[in-house]
Design a protein around this motif. Structure first.
Motif, PDB file in Angstrom:
ATOM      1  N   LEU A 180     -37.108  51.889 -43.062  1.00  0.00           N
ATOM      2  CA  LEU A 180     -36.541  50.356 -42.940  1.00  0.00           C
ATOM      3  C   LEU A 180     -37.485  50.059 -44.276  1.00  0.00           C
ATOM      4  O   LEU A 180     -38.763  49.278 -43.990  1.00  0.00           O
ATOM      5  CB  LEU A 180     -37.086  49.686 -41.468  1.00  0.00           C
ATOM      6  N   TYR A 181     -37.149  49.208 -44.666  1.00  0.00           N
ATOM      7  CA  TYR A 181     -38.078  48.596 -46.043  1.00  0.00           C
ATOM      8  C   TYR A 181     -37.560  47.101 -46.187  1.00  0.00           C
ATOM      9  O   TYR A 181     -36.730  46.759 -45.952  1.00  0.00           O
ATOM     10  CB  TYR A 181     -37.221  48.967 -47.576  1.00  0.00           C
ATOM     11  N   CYS A 182     -39.284  45.967 -45.807  1.00  0.00           N
ATOM     12  CA  CYS A 182     -39.138  45.305 -44.909  1.00  0.00           C
ATOM     13  C   CYS A 182     -39.161  44.568 -46.271  1.00  0.00           C
ATOM     14  O   CYS A 182     -41.016  44.358 -46.414  1.00  0.00           O
ATOM     15  CB  CYS A 182     -39.518  44.428 -43.719  1.00  0.00           C
ATOM     16  N   VAL A 183     -39.182  43.192 -47.159  1.00  0.00           N
ATOM     17  CA  VAL A 183     -38.967  41.968 -48.078  1.00  0.00           C
ATOM     18  C   VAL A 183     -39.837  40.912 -47.734  1.00  0.00           C
ATOM     19  O   VAL A 183     -39.078  40.687 -46.598  1.00  0.00           O
ATOM     20  CB  VAL A 183     -37.983  41.704 -48.954  1.00  0.00           C
ATOM     21  N   ILE A 184     -41.156  40.453 -47.866  1.00  0.00           N
ATOM     22  CA  ILE A 184     -41.781  39.848 -46.782  1.00  0.00           C
ATOM     23  C   ILE A 184     -42.097  38.634 -48.296  1.00  0.00           C
ATOM     24  O   ILE A 184     -40.938  37.182 -47.469  1.00  0.00           O
ATOM     25  CB  ILE A 184     -43.233  39.808 -47.274  1.00  0.00           C
ATOM     26  N   SER A 185     -41.433  39.087 -49.844  1.00  0.00           N
ATOM     27  CA  SER A 185     -41.903  38.509 -50.625  1.00  0.00           C
ATOM     28  C   SER A 185     -41.128  38.924 -52.070  1.00  0.00           C
ATOM     29  O   SER A 185     -41.706  39.407 -51.990  1.00  0.00           O
ATOM     30  CB  SER A 185     -43.230  36.758 -50.935  1.00  0.00           C
ATOM     31  N   GLY A 186     -40.940  38.008 -52.171  1.00  0.00           N
ATOM     32  CA  GLY A 186     -39.779  38.248 -53.606  1.00  0.00           C
ATOM     33  C   GLY A 186     -38.754  38.954 -53.294  1.00  0.00           C
ATOM     34  O   GLY A 186     -38.066  38.668 -52.237  1.00  0.00           O
ATOM     35  N   GLU A 187     -38.479  40.345 -54.439  1.00  0.00           N
ATOM     36  CA  GLU A 187     -36.839  40.446 -54.059  1.00  0.00           C
ATOM     37  C   GLU A 187     -37.234  42.312 -54.817  1.00  0.00           C
ATOM     38  O   GLU A 187     -38.052  41.763 -55.949  1.00  0.00           O
ATOM     39  CB  GLU A 187     -36.082  39.999 -55.098  1.00  0.00           C
ATOM     40  N   LYS A 188     -36.663  43.132 -54.059  1.00  0.00           N
ATOM     41  CA  LYS A 188     -36.018  44.364 -54.653  1.00  0.00           C
ATOM     42  C   LYS A 188     -34.761  44.180 -54.544  1.00  0.00           C
ATOM     43  O   LYS A 188     -34.028  44.582 -54.636  1.00  0.00           O
ATOM     44  CB  LYS A 188     -36.432  45.471 -53.233  1.00  0.00           C
ATOM     45  N   ASN A 189     -35.082  45.594 -55.724  1.00  0.00           N
ATOM     46  CA  ASN A 189     -33.423  45.749 -56.484  1.00  0.00           C
ATOM     47  C   ASN A 189     -33.557  46.664 -56.359  1.00  0.00           C
ATOM     48  O   ASN A 189     -34.384  48.109 -57.224  1.00  0.00           O
ATOM     49  CB  ASN A 189     -33.211  45.047 -57.887  1.00  0.00           C
ATOM     50  N   SER A 257     -29.915  43.941 -53.931  1.00  0.00           N
ATOM     51  CA  SER A 257     -31.176  43.412 -54.006  1.00  0.00           C
ATOM     52  C   SER A 257     -30.908  42.921 -52.410  1.00  0.00           C
ATOM     53  O   SER A 257     -30.406  42.629 -51.859  1.00  0.00           O
ATOM     54  CB  SER A 257     -29.882  42.344 -55.392  1.00  0.00           C
ATOM     55  N   VAL A 258     -32.466  43.150 -52.489  1.00  0.00           N
ATOM     56  CA  VAL A 258     -33.031  42.780 -50.842  1.00  0.00           C
ATOM     57  C   VAL A 258     -34.077  41.591 -51.049  1.00  0.00           C
ATOM     58  O   VAL A 258     -34.718  41.888 -51.533  1.00  0.00           O
ATOM     59  CB  VAL A 258     -33.567  43.653 -50.052  1.00  0.00           C
ATOM     60  N   LYS A 259     -33.817  40.448 -50.578  1.00  0.00           N
ATOM     61  CA  LYS A 259     -34.154  39.120 -51.191  1.00  0.00           C
ATOM     62  C   LYS A 259     -35.180  39.439 -49.448  1.00  0.00           C
ATOM     63  O   LYS A 259     -35.525  40.075 -48.282  1.00  0.00           O
ATOM     64  CB  LYS A 259     -33.650  37.670 -51.176  1.00  0.00           C
ATOM     65  N   ALA A 260     -36.371  38.530 -49.677  1.00  0.00           N
ATOM     66  CA  ALA A 260     -37.339  38.118 -48.441  1.00  0.00           C
ATOM     67  C   ALA A 260     -37.517  38.040 -47.134  1.00  0.00           C
ATOM     68  O   ALA A 260     -35.265  36.902 -47.606  1.00  0.00           O
ATOM     69  CB  ALA A 260     -38.140  37.063 -49.396  1.00  0.00           C
ATOM     70  N   GLY A 261     -37.013  38.443 -46.075  1.00  0.00           N
ATOM     71  CA  GLY A 261     -36.330  38.203 -45.088  1.00  0.00           C
ATOM     72  C   GLY A 261     -35.560  39.065 -44.565  1.00  0.00           C
ATOM     73  O   GLY A 261     -35.070  39.506 -43.200  1.00  0.00           O
ATOM     74  N   GLU A 262     -34.956  40.222 -45.240  1.00  0.00           N
ATOM     75  CA  GLU A 262     -33.962  40.709 -45.367  1.00  0.00           C
ATOM     76  C   GLU A 262     -34.428  42.063 -44.961  1.00  0.00           C
ATOM     77  O   GLU A 262     -36.182  42.777 -46.040  1.00  0.00           O
ATOM     78  CB  GLU A 262     -32.754  41.023 -46.830  1.00  0.00           C
ATOM     79  N   MET A 263     -33.912  43.449 -44.468  1.00  0.00           N
ATOM     80  CA  MET A 263     -34.187  44.495 -44.352  1.00  0.00           C
ATOM     81  C   MET A 263     -33.639  45.455 -44.388  1.00  0.00           C
ATOM     82  O   MET A 263     -31.823  45.430 -44.282  1.00  0.00           O
ATOM     83  CB  MET A 263     -34.918  44.501 -42.753  1.00  0.00           C
ATOM     84  N   LEU A 264     -33.445  46.769 -45.647  1.00  0.00           N
ATOM     85  CA  LEU A 264     -32.285  47.481 -45.780  1.00  0.00           C
ATOM     86  C   LEU A 264     -32.992  48.606 -45.229  1.00  0.00           C
ATOM     87  O   LEU A 264     -34.302  49.038 -44.319  1.00  0.00           O
ATOM     88  CB  LEU A 264     -33.046  47.958 -47.193  1.00  0.00           C
ATOM     89  N   PHE A 265     -31.810  49.569 -44.756  1.00  0.00           N
ATOM     90  CA  PHE A 265     -32.318  50.565 -43.654  1.00  0.00           C
ATOM     91  C   PHE A 265     -31.732  51.796 -45.307  1.00  0.00           C
ATOM     92  O   PHE A 265     -30.667  51.555 -45.108  1.00  0.00           O
ATOM     93  CB  PHE A 265     -31.025  51.221 -42.820  1.00  0.00           C
TER      94      PHE A 265
END
Length: 308
Positions: A180-189, A257-265
């Protein structure tokens, strides 16, 4: 051998036709544990979950000023590379980053551009570095994700903290964790490939080495001559060399793209490559996968893919 190769290709096509999504779906709220297991963990499919940790204080608190005040003097492990690629193939070597001990404030100085340093800096040490190196921040998040822990019947094996520059890239690999990958700030691609695309993903065996920054600022590659060779993926999905790896043209990567406040399973055994916005902060939870018949099937697929 050709018949095995043909059947492996059909195996991947079947998976895409039968159950895999062409893009990563969104859930608008935290799921019920049973439904999550039934719909996502069991079928081994990724999704992005919104509003899953909107109650975490970290989302509003984790500014550079707050982090300096809270953990600025803490000395943490930082991965330093010349090119942003830690744990990646470089020529005929599998090269790991230089692990440097630095204060959290000095990392922030580099990311905020207050100090210029050669190299690319990334707080990416796993093995539960949030709990071990930055326990002062744990009140701002949760020690585990309750619905995930209920779905799996166990607590996470590790809770990791990530902070880095935009040029820090995670090369393509897979893990034996439900992530479970949780982005706190910014963005992960993310670039994601399912385990069933394994026949199209090249592997090689590489001499392990580490980067070392000399006194003149230049980086050198130092062999770990007493270590066994490491299997790794030499292909860069951002610029795949299809002349060298023609089988990759059959792979069907999914971008999200996983943005701040979003969680990737990110399900276990999925191949993934990760980029990020500058100064992106994330926390992830690793739950060890079940070593059941799915793992057994994947090991068979891995063996067959390597022998064709």
């Amino acid at each position: 051998m050709e018949s095995v190769k043909k059947r492996l290709a059909e195996f991947s096509v079947e998976a895409h036709d039968l159950y895999l999504n062409r893009s990563v779906p969104y859930l608008e709220e935290p799921p019920d544990p049973l439904h999550f297991y039934r719909d996502w963990i069991g079928p081994n499919k990724p999704c992005i979950i919104r509003n899953a940790f909107s109650h975490w204080p970290a989302l509003s608190r984790w500014t550079p000023d707050y982090l300096r005040e809270k953990v600025g003097s803490k000395v943490i492990s930082v991965a330093v590379t010349p090119n942003g690629y830690a744990d990646a193939v470089n020529g005929d070597r599998f090269v790991m980053p230089e692990e440097r001990r630095m204060s959290f404030s000095s990392v922030l100085d580099i990311i905020e551009g207050k100090v210029q340093k050669q190299g690319v800096f990334y707080v990416q040490k796993q093995c539960s570095n949030l709990l071990d190196e930055l326990p002062e921040l744990t009140d701002d998040v949760e020690p585990h994700v309750s619905w995930m822990s209920n779905a799996l019947g166990k607590l996470p094996d590790a809770v990791n903290f990530w902070l880095g520059e935009a040029s820090a890239v995670t090369s393509m690999h897979k893990d034996h964790y439900e992530n479970l990958y949780c982005v706190i700030s910014g963005e992960k691609n993310f670039i994601l490939l399912p385990p069933t695309d394994r026949p199209f993903i090249p592997y090689g065996m590489y001499q392990p080495a580490v980067y070392h920054q000399r006194d003149d600022g230049e980086f050198e590659v130092v062999d770990q001559s007493d270590s066994e060779k490491v299997p790794w993926i030499p292909l860069d999905p951002l610029d795949p060399d299809l002349d060298r790896f023609p089988q990759y043209r059959h792979a069907q990567p999914v971008h999200c793209s996983v943005k701040a406040g979003e969680m990737l399973f990110l399900p276990s055994l999925w191949f993934h490559h990760v980029q990020q916005s500058h100064g992106c902060i994330a926390v992830n939870f690793w739950y060890d996968m079940e070593y059941d018949i799915k793992y057994n099937y994947f090991q068979l697929l891995e063996t067959l893919s390597g022998s064709t």
